[in-house]
Motif scaffolding. Sequence first.
Motif, PDB file in Angstrom:
ATOM      1  N   LEU A   8      38.575  37.727  45.874  1.00 22.11           N
ATOM      2  CA  LEU A   8      37.304  38.069  46.517  1.00 22.11           C
ATOM      3  C   LEU A   8      37.273  37.597  47.973  1.00 22.11           C
ATOM      4  O   LEU A   8      36.708  38.280  48.839  1.00 22.11           O
ATOM      5  N   MET A   9      37.891  36.454  48.241  1.00 18.98           N
ATOM      6  CA  MET A   9      37.976  35.982  49.627  1.00 18.98           C
ATOM      7  C   MET A   9      38.834  36.937  50.465  1.00 18.98           C
ATOM      8  O   MET A   9      38.485  37.246  51.611  1.00 18.98           O
ATOM      9  N   LEU A  57      28.501  38.792  49.881  1.00 13.60           N
ATOM     10  CA  LEU A  57      28.530  38.715  48.419  1.00 13.60           C
ATOM     11  C   LEU A  57      29.905  38.266  47.923  1.00 13.60           C
ATOM     12  O   LEU A  57      30.000  37.414  47.032  1.00 13.60           O
ATOM     13  N   CYS A  58      30.970  38.827  48.488  1.00 16.47           N
ATOM     14  CA  CYS A  58      32.326  38.437  48.073  1.00 16.47           C
ATOM     15  C   CYS A  58      32.568  36.953  48.292  1.00 16.47           C
ATOM     16  O   CYS A  58      33.078  36.251  47.405  1.00 16.47           O
ATOM     17  N   THR A  74      27.691  41.104  42.972  1.00 21.88           N
ATOM     18  CA  THR A  74      28.966  41.374  43.651  1.00 21.88           C
ATOM     19  C   THR A  74      29.709  42.507  42.947  1.00 21.88           C
ATOM     20  O   THR A  74      30.234  43.417  43.595  1.00 21.88           O
ATOM     21  N   PHE A  75      29.750  42.446  41.634  1.00 21.54           N
ATOM     22  CA  PHE A  75      30.392  43.508  40.858  1.00 21.54           C
ATOM     23  C   PHE A  75      29.752  44.863  41.170  1.00 21.54           C
ATOM     24  O   PHE A  75      30.452  45.846  41.440  1.00 21.54           O
ATOM     25  N   SER A 110      39.167  45.261  42.108  1.00 27.06           N
ATOM     26  CA  SER A 110      38.071  44.294  41.996  1.00 27.06           C
ATOM     27  C   SER A 110      37.209  44.567  40.774  1.00 27.06           C
ATOM     28  O   SER A 110      36.853  43.634  40.032  1.00 27.06           O
ATOM     29  N   ILE A 111      36.879  45.821  40.539  1.00 25.28           N
ATOM     30  CA  ILE A 111      36.053  46.192  39.390  1.00 25.28           C
ATOM     31  C   ILE A 111      36.757  45.817  38.089  1.00 25.28           C
ATOM     32  O   ILE A 111      36.166  45.174  37.207  1.00 25.28           O
TER      33      ILE A 111
END
Length: 128
Positions: A8-9, A57-58, A74-75, A110-111
């Motif tokens: 996420l970063m 958000l991430c 975030t998702f 990511s999802i």
Amino acid sequence: MKALGWWLMLVGSLRLASVWFGFFDIWALRLAVFSNTTMTEVHGRTFGIWTLLTCTLCFLCAFNLENRPLYWATFLSFIYAFGHFLTEYLIYQTMAIGNLTTVGIFAGTSIIWMLLWNARQQVHPKDS
């Protein structure tokens, strides 16, 4: 920090480039994302601020994976972003397939990762 947090970063950091393009280099944003249409500076700044919110958000989620509302916000930001770009490609035809593919790789990864991480948390809540 867990691997998902590092991911996420990374995604948030890469999104910062789009924020920069939106505010300061509309031509690069057009080439990198909306290559099949014209854009105004207002469009660029709107895209930039929307992307800045998703970066935030991430970053917040990366450090607070256990915060369920933040995690799901975030998702959902990945779902909304991918849905937006998918409609831009399929309906409005403002994106090239290569640009959609790049977005799809990051949003899709990511999802899926967030869904898998959440499923694991349901089974092993102490392993977070």
